[in-house]
Scaffold this motif. Structure first.
Motif, PDB file in Angstrom:
ATOM      1  N   TYR A 157     -17.386 -11.737   1.264  1.00  0.00           N
ATOM      2  CA  TYR A 157     -16.459 -10.599   1.155  1.00  0.00           C
ATOM      3  C   TYR A 157     -16.515 -10.000  -0.244  1.00  0.00           C
ATOM      4  CZ  TYR A 157     -11.827  -8.295   0.960  1.00  0.00           C
ATOM      5  OH  TYR A 157     -10.786  -7.407   0.797  1.00  0.00           O
ATOM      6  N   LYS A 215       0.824  -1.207   0.000  1.00  0.00           N
ATOM      7  CA  LYS A 215       0.000   0.000   0.000  1.00  0.00           C
ATOM      8  C   LYS A 215       0.859   1.258   0.000  1.00  0.00           C
ATOM      9  CE  LYS A 215      -3.889   2.171   2.407  1.00  0.00           C
ATOM     10  NZ  LYS A 215      -4.855   2.047   3.528  1.00  0.00           N
ATOM     11  N   LYS A 257      -8.547  -8.454   4.243  1.00  0.00           N
ATOM     12  CA  LYS A 257      -9.806  -7.710   4.299  1.00  0.00           C
ATOM     13  C   LYS A 257      -9.590  -6.312   4.854  1.00  0.00           C
ATOM     14  CE  LYS A 257     -14.536  -8.101   6.080  1.00  0.00           C
ATOM     15  NZ  LYS A 257     -15.470  -8.931   6.924  1.00  0.00           N
ATOM     16  N   ARG A 258      -8.689  -6.191   5.827  1.00  0.00           N
ATOM     17  CA  ARG A 258      -8.397  -4.881   6.412  1.00  0.00           C
ATOM     18  C   ARG A 258      -7.855  -3.907   5.362  1.00  0.00           C
ATOM     19  NH1 ARG A 258      -5.321  -6.569  10.324  1.00  0.00           N
ATOM     20  NH2 ARG A 258      -3.283  -5.766   9.718  1.00  0.00           N
ATOM     21  N   PHE A 259      -7.129  -4.444   4.401  1.00  0.00           N
ATOM     22  CA  PHE A 259      -6.581  -3.604   3.332  1.00  0.00           C
ATOM     23  C   PHE A 259      -7.506  -3.527   2.119  1.00  0.00           C
ATOM     24  CE2 PHE A 259      -2.846  -4.478   5.840  1.00  0.00           C
ATOM     25  CZ  PHE A 259      -2.100  -3.307   5.745  1.00  0.00           C
ATOM     26  N   GLY A 260      -8.570  -4.326   2.143  1.00  0.00           N
ATOM     27  CA  GLY A 260      -9.493  -4.337   1.014  1.00  0.00           C
ATOM     28  C   GLY A 260      -8.941  -5.036  -0.215  1.00  0.00           C
ATOM     29  N   TYR A 261      -7.979  -5.939  -0.011  1.00  0.00           N
ATOM     30  CA  TYR A 261      -7.324  -6.588  -1.142  1.00  0.00           C
ATOM     31  C   TYR A 261      -8.096  -7.820  -1.616  1.00  0.00           C
ATOM     32  CZ  TYR A 261      -3.033  -3.867  -0.335  1.00  0.00           C
ATOM     33  OH  TYR A 261      -2.108  -2.861  -0.206  1.00  0.00           O
ATOM     34  N   PRO A 262      -8.184  -8.013  -2.934  1.00  0.00           N
ATOM     35  CA  PRO A 262      -8.735  -9.265  -3.474  1.00  0.00           C
ATOM     36  C   PRO A 262      -7.668 -10.353  -3.416  1.00  0.00           C
ATOM     37  CG  PRO A 262      -8.035  -7.844  -5.263  1.00  0.00           C
ATOM     38  CD  PRO A 262      -7.809  -7.057  -3.992  1.00  0.00           C
ATOM     39  N   LYS A 322     -14.498 -10.415  -2.737  1.00  0.00           N
ATOM     40  CA  LYS A 322     -13.215 -10.204  -3.413  1.00  0.00           C
ATOM     41  C   LYS A 322     -12.336 -11.446  -3.368  1.00  0.00           C
ATOM     42  CE  LYS A 322     -13.075  -5.227  -2.461  1.00  0.00           C
ATOM     43  NZ  LYS A 322     -12.259  -4.116  -1.893  1.00  0.00           N
TER      44      LYS A 322
END
Length: 281
Positions: free
Chosen positions: A83, A5, A50-55, A85
């Protein structure tokens, strides 16, 4: 994940990365994340991602998921699906070393069982296949192509480029000592090395010892300072004849399998570019 990130890396679904390879254009700093097997610890990784919103994509050991202790349950699969993703794909039914077997019949039987189980769980056919232990040979790759798999993933180290073969996509393992931040950064900075011909070709060796080990570079003018790797022999500075980089005098290869690699320095960027493939006897 914080490093990705902070440094502006774009984490995309694996399916999008496959599309990029097919289209021949992969933007810089593009990353896809995969997890093999489907152990219960996947849920710990999920909490971070999930905390980073990553697939991310989970390649499932189909016999174990939803059945065996220490593996994802069907409730876990539902939570991951919610989720939105997470992509699930095939990692075989019984997770055996099919790539080291000359007779493909066991692989075919396993493939059919894994696809039936996948259909039961997700109501569709898998699109991608991650090879158990990363082992493969030409027959297995050909079978997966005929069965309609869009992409096949190895455990050959390397990054993906516009010339990457869709049915032999490398992946960078981030486990053990390779998960240290210094190694993680190095892996992100490596470039794919486009090759025109592999010497010897991947799969079962037709000749042992091989006459030469190396490759024909697709863009020889771009690269210098090449080396050639064999698992049981290590790295050696390569000889060069135009586009051909190689090592000769290779002894009889004793291991059941070896990974062969070629790496060269990109004259323009100064970075190492590399490509690996697997041979067996």
């Amino acid at each position: 994940m914080s490093y990705l990130k902070e440094k502006g890396y774009r984490v995309v679904p694996l399916s999008r990365l496959v599309d990029m390879v097919r289209e021949g254009t992969i933007p810089p700093k593009t990353v896809a994340i995969t997890i093999d097997d489907g152990y219960g610890t996947t849920m710990k990784a999920f909490a971070v991602l999930k905390r980073f919103g990553y697939p991310f994509t989970v390649f499932l050991y189909m016999e174990a998921v939803g059945r065996y202790p220490d593996f994802l349950t069907e409730e876990d699969l539902k939570e991951l699906t919610a989720y939105g993703k997470v992509e699930f794909e095939n990692h075989s039914y019984s997770h055996r070393a099919f790539g080291l077997m000359k007779d493909p019949s066991a692989f075919l039987e396993d493939l059919e069982r894994s696809e039936r189980r996948f259909q039961e769980l997700f109501g569709r056919r898998p699109r991608f296949y991650a090879l158990p232990f990363g082992y493969y040979n030409r027959r297995i790759i050909d079978i997966l192509k005929r069965r309609g798999y869009t992409a096949v993933f190895t455990q050959d180290p390397g990054n993906v480029g516009s010339h990457t073969e869709l049915h032999r996509i490398p992946r960078q393992a981030i486990v053990g000592s390779w998960s240290r931040m210094e190694n993680f950064r190095k892996k992100l900075e490596r470039e794919p090395l486009p090759l025109k011909e592999l010497l010897p070709d991947y799969g079962f060796l037709r000749r042992n010892p091989p006459e030469r080990v190396g490759a024909l570079l697709l863009f020889p003018e771009r690269y210098t300072d090449c080396r050639v790797y064999v698992t049981e022999l290590g790295w050696k500075i390569a000889k060069r004849e135009g586009a051909l980089v190689f090592r000769d005098g290779v002894p009889f290869l004793k291991r059941k399998w070896n990974r062969i690699g070629v790496k060269c320095r990109n004259r323009e960027t100064g970075r190492w570019a590399e490509s690996f493939w697997m041979v067996a006897r």
